[in-house]
Design a protein around this motif. Structure first.
Motif, PDB file in Angstrom:
ATOM      1  N   LEU A 212       0.623  -1.038   0.701  1.00 10.82           N
ATOM      2  CA  LEU A 212      -0.268   0.055   0.387  1.00 10.82           C
ATOM      3  C   LEU A 212       0.874   1.402   0.572  1.00 10.82           C
ATOM      4  CD1 LEU A 212      -2.847  -1.028   2.835  1.00 10.82           C
ATOM      5  CD2 LEU A 212      -3.273  -0.420  -0.175  1.00 10.82           C
ATOM      6  N   ALA A 213       2.175   0.982   0.874  1.00  9.29           N
ATOM      7  CA  ALA A 213       3.139   2.211   0.530  1.00  9.29           C
ATOM      8  C   ALA A 213       3.248   2.893  -0.521  1.00  9.29           C
ATOM      9  CB  ALA A 213       4.247   1.872   1.293  1.00  9.29           C
ATOM     10  N   PHE A 214       3.276   1.839  -1.797  1.00  9.24           N
ATOM     11  CA  PHE A 214       4.302   2.006  -3.242  1.00  9.24           C
ATOM     12  C   PHE A 214       3.432   1.763  -3.798  1.00  9.24           C
ATOM     13  CE2 PHE A 214       7.577   1.130   0.014  1.00  9.24           C
ATOM     14  CZ  PHE A 214       8.077   2.180  -0.245  1.00  9.24           C
ATOM     15  N   TYR A 215       1.951   0.971  -3.677  1.00 13.26           N
ATOM     16  CA  TYR A 215       1.072   1.109  -5.533  1.00 13.26           C
ATOM     17  C   TYR A 215      -0.419   1.632  -4.547  1.00 13.26           C
ATOM     18  CZ  TYR A 215       4.040  -2.273  -6.535  1.00 13.26           C
ATOM     19  OH  TYR A 215       5.456  -2.610  -6.847  1.00 13.26           O
TER      20      TYR A 215
ATOM     21  N   THR B 271      -5.250   1.350  -8.551  1.00  9.76           N
ATOM     22  CA  THR B 271      -5.196   0.141 -10.137  1.00  9.76           C
ATOM     23  C   THR B 271      -4.060  -0.263  -9.262  1.00  9.76           C
ATOM     24  OG1 THR B 271      -3.320   2.877 -10.598  1.00  9.76           O
ATOM     25  CG2 THR B 271      -5.889   2.908 -11.290  1.00  9.76           C
ATOM     26  N   ASP B 272      -3.351  -0.143  -8.572  1.00  6.24           N
ATOM     27  CA  ASP B 272      -2.280  -1.330  -7.779  1.00  6.24           C
ATOM     28  C   ASP B 272      -1.783  -1.277  -8.863  1.00  6.24           C
ATOM     29  OD1 ASP B 272      -1.264  -3.629  -6.367  1.00  6.24           O
ATOM     30  OD2 ASP B 272      -1.929  -4.150  -7.534  1.00  6.24           O
ATOM     31  N   LEU B 273      -1.421   0.403  -9.690  1.00  5.05           N
ATOM     32  CA  LEU B 273      -0.248   0.665 -10.123  1.00  5.05           C
ATOM     33  C   LEU B 273       1.144   1.677  -9.461  1.00  5.05           C
ATOM     34  CD1 LEU B 273      -1.885   2.388 -13.624  1.00  5.05           C
ATOM     35  CD2 LEU B 273      -0.620   0.197 -13.216  1.00  5.05           C
TER      36      LEU B 273
ATOM     37  N   ARG C 251       6.039   7.813  -5.060  1.00  7.16           N
ATOM     38  CA  ARG C 251       6.508   7.085  -3.518  1.00  7.16           C
ATOM     39  C   ARG C 251       8.039   5.804  -4.536  1.00  7.16           C
ATOM     40  NH1 ARG C 251       5.205   5.811   1.942  1.00  7.16           N
ATOM     41  NH2 ARG C 251       4.571   8.323   2.272  1.00  7.16           N
ATOM     42  N   LEU C 252       6.978   4.862  -5.208  1.00  4.92           N
ATOM     43  CA  LEU C 252       7.631   4.036  -5.861  1.00  4.92           C
ATOM     44  C   LEU C 252       8.614   4.912  -6.865  1.00  4.92           C
ATOM     45  CD1 LEU C 252       8.666   0.571  -5.543  1.00  4.92           C
ATOM     46  CD2 LEU C 252       6.628   0.629  -6.604  1.00  4.92           C
ATOM     47  N   LEU C 253       8.042   5.329  -7.453  1.00  2.95           N
ATOM     48  CA  LEU C 253       8.708   6.068  -9.310  1.00  2.95           C
ATOM     49  C   LEU C 253      10.118   6.834  -8.339  1.00  2.95           C
ATOM     50  CD1 LEU C 253       9.140   7.393 -11.654  1.00  2.95           C
ATOM     51  CD2 LEU C 253       7.706   8.721 -11.338  1.00  2.95           C
TER      52      LEU C 253
ATOM     53  N   ALA D 208      -5.566   5.222 -17.004  1.00  2.00           N
ATOM     54  CA  ALA D 208      -4.067   5.480 -17.107  1.00  2.00           C
ATOM     55  C   ALA D 208      -4.004   3.440 -16.883  1.00  2.00           C
ATOM     56  CB  ALA D 208      -4.233   5.995 -15.614  1.00  2.00           C
ATOM     57  N   TRP D 209      -4.417   2.845 -15.990  1.00  2.00           N
ATOM     58  CA  TRP D 209      -4.462   1.291 -15.686  1.00  2.00           C
ATOM     59  C   TRP D 209      -4.080   0.896 -17.191  1.00  2.00           C
ATOM     60  CZ3 TRP D 209      -7.111  -3.444 -17.382  1.00  2.00           C
ATOM     61  CH2 TRP D 209      -5.985  -4.350 -16.758  1.00  2.00           C
ATOM     62  N   ALA D 210      -5.191   1.110 -17.788  1.00  2.00           N
ATOM     63  CA  ALA D 210      -4.895   0.355 -19.553  1.00  2.00           C
ATOM     64  C   ALA D 210      -3.869   0.521 -20.331  1.00  2.00           C
ATOM     65  CB  ALA D 210      -6.643   0.475 -19.987  1.00  2.00           C
TER      66      ALA D 210
END
Length: 392
Positions: A321-324, A328-330, A334-336, A380-382
């Motif tokens: 949850l901290a990075f996605y 969308t689970d993208l 923060r992860l970027l 965006a997910w698609a």
């Protein structure tokens, strides 16, 4: 007391029988006049005592002793003879005979028989004690090994299969299995681990822990319902004649079994450890106590593994949850930034160049205002998924 008397003289045989009855012994005596009859009697029945004339036509007491040792090793063997040399008598006793009495001194026979039977009882009691001690030591070793497995266990299936294997290979039982009580309409028992000679027994027995069906009256089902250890000392007893799982058990050589409930920290039964033996009355009170201790440790280990697995799953969910993005689970910003920092550091160390691709979606604000904030993330997910397919 059942006695087999080897004697070629009917008069001498009757004399010995009347003498024993006359001194107040309650006996049932079979008379054999030759080797063939002697062997046949031993093969058909069990005797408390064997009496034998020392010399018979074509046969003698030493030869009869050899046969007796093969067919009934521990039965006391006393020679009742007219005459025997001292050297012959000593050699006879060395071969395993209990004692000998001369026919002219039959008054000594009752005391010799009493002493022989007492010695036999003492030997049997000592042997039973030694066997019991050997089995307890074997089980203590197995439990010690199980505890080592419990300490090192990393997952439930590995732990349960290892425990079942140790119970069979080291404790000496023929089959062991672990079943979990399923909370479905049939209240079925799910076999999650097994070892030993199972040969399809669990499937054929169709175990359940339901109380309203004959299949649910099996020891494992009763143990789950009651939370108590259930032990069957002998499956051949008539009391189990109508049990639907009995025939399947006997076909595989099971003679006795024990079912030990697995309980969680709230003392709620969630499973069972079933152990089967080829011997009747295999589970003494001391063995049951040791097995109960083992099951308590096993249940604690299972609960600890489940708690650890839940904690690790929770930690993984928090990290995810901290990075996605939760919708969308993208990967999020923060992860970027984390991956960008790692890549730039690696590029600086290796002196290799890299690139950052920035993609802008035209009219995305219009789509967001028109369809709403709950719809546009999936667009965006698609797009991201499409780019991933192209890139790979």
């Amino acid at each position: 007391m059942r006695i087999l008397h080897l004697e070629d003289s009917p008069l001498d045989a009757e004399l010995v029988r009347e003498w024993l009855i006359g001194v107040g012994l309650s006996i049932e005596m079979d008379w054999a006049a030759n080797e063939r009859e002697f062997t046949a009697f031993l093969q058909r029945g069990v005797y408390d005592l064997i009496l034998a004339d020392y010399r018979l036509p074509g046969f003698d007491a030493p030869a009869a002793l050899v046969i007796a040792k093969k067919l009934c090793q521990d039965t006391p063997f006393i020679a009742v003879t007219g005459a025997v040399g001292e050297e012959e008598a000593v050699e006879f006793l060395k071969k395993g005979a209990t004692d000998y009495v001369l026919k002219g001194r039959l008054s000594k026979l009752p005391s010799v028989i009493e002493r022989a039977l007492n010695e036999f009882k003492e030997r049997r009691a000592r042997r039973q004690a030694e066997e019991s001690l050997r089995r307890l030591n074997r089980e203590l070793q197995a439990i010690s090994h199980c505890n080592q497995i419990l300490v090192r266990a990393v997952d439930e299936p590995t732990l349960l299969n290892a425990i079942c294997r140790i119970v069979c290979e080291e404790a000496g039982y023929c089959m062991a299995w672990v079943g979990y009580a399923e909370q479905n309409e049939a209240k079925s028992l799910l076999a999650v681990a097994k070892a030993g000679i199972e040969a399809g027994y669990l499937q054929q027995a169709s175990y359940t822990w339901a109380d309203d069906t004959p299949l649910g009256q099996n020891p494992c089902g009763v143990a789950i319902r009651t939370g108590e250890t259930i032990c069957i000392d002998d499956l051949t007893d008539d009391v189990w004649a109508m049990a639907p799982w009995r025939e399947a058990a006997l076909q595989r050589g099971y003679r006795s079994c024990i079912a030990l409930p697995l309980k969680d920290e709230h003392t709620c039964t969630f499973g069972v450890l079933g152990i089967y033996s080829t011997e009747a009355h295999a589970f003494t009170l001391e063995e049951r106590r040791l097995m109960a201790d083992l099951v308590g440790d096993l249940a604690f280990g299972i609960v600890a593994l489940r708690t650890r697995a839940e904690r690790m799953a929770g930690e993984h969910r928090i990290e995810h949850l901290a990075f996605y993005d939760p919708l969308t689970d993208l990967p999020n910003r923060r992860l970027l930034m984390d991956r960008l920092h790692q890549t730039m550091s690696a590029s600086a160390r290796s002196l290799l160049m890299g690139a950052l691709l920035f993609i802008d979606l035209d009219n995305f604000k219009l789509l967001n205002d028109t369809c709403g904030h709950m719809v546009t993330p999936f667009h965006a997910w698609a797009v991201t998924n499409l780019w991933s397919c192209w890139w790979t």
